[in-house]
Design a protein around this motif. Sequence first.
Motif, PDB file in Angstrom:
ATOM      1  N   ILE A  67     -11.067 -39.240  -2.448  1.00 31.93           N
ATOM      2  CA  ILE A  67     -11.741 -38.625  -3.151  1.00 31.93           C
ATOM      3  C   ILE A  67     -12.313 -37.397  -2.655  1.00 31.93           C
ATOM      4  O   ILE A  67     -12.961 -37.494  -1.565  1.00 31.93           O
ATOM      5  N   GLU A  68     -12.132 -36.304  -3.425  1.00 34.28           N
ATOM      6  CA  GLU A  68     -12.845 -35.122  -3.102  1.00 34.28           C
ATOM      7  C   GLU A  68     -13.943 -34.499  -3.979  1.00 34.28           C
ATOM      8  O   GLU A  68     -14.903 -33.860  -3.437  1.00 34.28           O
ATOM      9  N   ALA A  69     -14.122 -35.277  -5.081  1.00 36.84           N
ATOM     10  CA  ALA A  69     -15.394 -34.949  -5.920  1.00 36.84           C
ATOM     11  C   ALA A  69     -15.219 -35.984  -7.032  1.00 36.84           C
ATOM     12  O   ALA A  69     -14.422 -36.819  -7.189  1.00 36.84           O
ATOM     13  N   VAL A  70     -16.536 -35.992  -7.635  1.00 38.70           N
ATOM     14  CA  VAL A  70     -16.851 -37.084  -8.394  1.00 38.70           C
ATOM     15  C   VAL A  70     -17.488 -36.625  -9.814  1.00 38.70           C
ATOM     16  O   VAL A  70     -18.278 -35.791  -9.638  1.00 38.70           O
ATOM     17  N   TRP A  71     -16.797 -36.933 -11.073  1.00 39.70           N
ATOM     18  CA  TRP A  71     -17.319 -36.503 -12.279  1.00 39.70           C
ATOM     19  C   TRP A  71     -18.112 -37.650 -12.727  1.00 39.70           C
ATOM     20  O   TRP A  71     -17.552 -38.729 -13.276  1.00 39.70           O
ATOM     21  N   TYR A  72     -19.458 -37.814 -12.662  1.00 41.21           N
ATOM     22  CA  TYR A  72     -20.351 -38.865 -13.216  1.00 41.21           C
ATOM     23  C   TYR A  72     -20.446 -38.594 -14.659  1.00 41.21           C
ATOM     24  O   TYR A  72     -21.574 -37.984 -14.926  1.00 41.21           O
ATOM     25  N   ARG A  73     -19.747 -39.212 -15.410  1.00 37.63           N
ATOM     26  CA  ARG A  73     -19.861 -39.051 -16.814  1.00 37.63           C
ATOM     27  C   ARG A  73     -20.873 -40.159 -17.582  1.00 37.63           C
ATOM     28  O   ARG A  73     -21.698 -39.868 -18.289  1.00 37.63           O
ATOM     29  N   LYS A  74     -20.463 -41.358 -16.988  1.00 39.49           N
ATOM     30  CA  LYS A  74     -21.210 -42.420 -17.689  1.00 39.49           C
ATOM     31  C   LYS A  74     -21.242 -43.506 -16.794  1.00 39.49           C
ATOM     32  O   LYS A  74     -20.384 -43.775 -16.099  1.00 39.49           O
ATOM     33  N   LEU A  75     -22.155 -44.285 -16.810  1.00 34.64           N
ATOM     34  CA  LEU A  75     -22.495 -45.605 -16.244  1.00 34.64           C
ATOM     35  C   LEU A  75     -22.615 -46.659 -17.127  1.00 34.64           C
ATOM     36  O   LEU A  75     -23.555 -46.686 -17.818  1.00 34.64           O
ATOM     37  N   TRP A  76     -21.572 -47.782 -17.139  1.00 36.20           N
ATOM     38  CA  TRP A  76     -21.777 -48.739 -18.523  1.00 36.20           C
ATOM     39  C   TRP A  76     -22.208 -50.008 -17.678  1.00 36.20           C
ATOM     40  O   TRP A  76     -21.977 -50.553 -16.647  1.00 36.20           O
ATOM     41  N   ALA A  77     -22.854 -51.116 -18.520  1.00 37.17           N
ATOM     42  CA  ALA A  77     -22.980 -52.282 -18.053  1.00 37.17           C
ATOM     43  C   ALA A  77     -21.964 -53.078 -17.627  1.00 37.17           C
ATOM     44  O   ALA A  77     -21.041 -53.136 -18.062  1.00 37.17           O
TER      45      ALA A  77
END
Length: 323
Positions: A67-77
């Motif tokens: 992994i070189e980068a992270v797109w944090y779009r959503k965190l779901w239950a």
Amino acid sequence: MILFLTHSEDHYTIDIVRKQCEALGKKVFRMNTDLFSHRARFGYSCDNSSKDLYWSVDNNGFSVRDIEAVWYRKLWAIKPPRDLAPEYHAIYLQEYQTMRNIFFASLKHVPWMNPIATDHAISQDKFGQLQVAARHGLDIPKSLFTNDPDRAREFFYRECRKKMIVKLHGSLSRSMRGDTPFFPTTAIEEKDVERLDVLPLCPMIFQEMIPKSYELRIIYIDGMFYTGKINTSNTMPGNTDWRTATAPDIAWEPYTLPETICKCLTAMMREMGLFFGALDMIRHQNGSYIFLEVNPQGEWGMLQRDLQYPIGETIAKKLIAGI
């Protein structure tokens, strides 16, 4: 490889970003965070000289080394198995959420849009958002966060002169269409004031009702702006919140923010530590711009769909550039 953090029901916007990343030669792995559960398999290993963390679902997985980068779009239950006895739900969720957090922490050395701790801190403090906005020259509405019925009534009569709205701090659900269950921004009338006795059961945000010409949804991506205008006003029934607007002729229109407002918003976002955000503002009938809030995971698909803004493409390019 770029890691996308989202959930199983997320479509359209994430597909746009994936397509652009792949067109630019970068592989993508999509982690549906609601599946960080018994449905997935993971292993974390370490010794004195190395470490590795691996995660997979349906035999499709990756190592954090990739992994070189992270797109944090959503965190779901995370959801326990249906056949798991209720008395084991608490320990199930505790351990899986802890393991998920460890996994995310192992990626803190790569660029994130947005950094997860910053994202959560900002989204969970709209009171702080308003103060940062004001520090950078943006106008904000008179606001009261309270569970005190008497204080809310006093605010209604003395500060707002019987022109007040109420809203929750958080969202009950999220959708770019506004068609899922939620509590919209709601106008409070004098007949509603006595019903505020139930306020101790659910603290809420009260604000002066701004006489508005229109609302703005502003997508900020690391110094770039894509703005949609929606023509609602306080005099149109159902239009206190654009998500509940019912008039058939209401539609998103392209909009260009004044350079002075862009500079203030950029300074605000940089102090907050956000590379991405969906900002809500109101254009006052007197011509001023009123900042309401920023959602670090806010929806933008309707602006790309209706206005052909290249929002997803810009997110992809910023991720590949390492923000």
